[in-house]
Design a protein around this motif. Structure first.
Motif: not given
Length: 133
Positions: A1-3, A16-19, A71-73
């Motif tokens: 989920m993180f890059y 982290m990808k937004q939205f 998803s924004g956490k």
């Protein structure tokens, strides 16, 4: 989920990808459920629509919003917590629909379609949560 992005010479940062929820099947399924619930609420007799219909709409919308907010956490643990809240709202939707059917405000066919959607979405959210382990 993180890059993780490497900038060279040992420098990197994680983002982290937004939205990111926009790419998730559980989000789309939750939206589909909300659309069906909204249409269903319009069929509830007027004397019940404000109280019962409003609560049903809020619960269905809460599923969507908790998926999005989670998803924004920054951690998977936080995301899981919001997915648990979304599941709680989904259970609220199911209980409301079952109760409306029991008191003959909804018919069994309407209940069946919602029941299938809530069961599918609950399984999908559960699987998504397990994929975060």
């Amino acid at each position: 989920m993180f890059y993780k992005v490497f900038m060279g010479e040992g420098t990197s940062f994680t983002f982290m990808k937004q939205f990111r929820f926009l790419d998730w099947n559980i989000y789309t399924l939750a939206q589909d459920l909300f659309i069906e619930i909204s249409a269903l609420v319009r069929t509830i007799p007027r004397e019940y629509r404000f109280d019962l219909g409003s609560q049903l709409n809020r619960a269905a919308f809460s599923v969507i919003l908790n998926i999005a907010e989670g998803s924004g956490k920054k951690t998977d643990a936080d995301l899981k917590r919001f997915l648990d809240i979304a599941l709680g709202s989904l259970y609220e939707v199911r209980a409301a629909v079952d109760t409306l059917c029991k008191i003959n405000i909804l018919d069994a066919l309407q209940q069946k379609g919602i029941r299938e959607k809530t069961e599918t979405l609950a399984r999908q959210i559960g699987g998504f949560k397990r994929s975060l382990d």
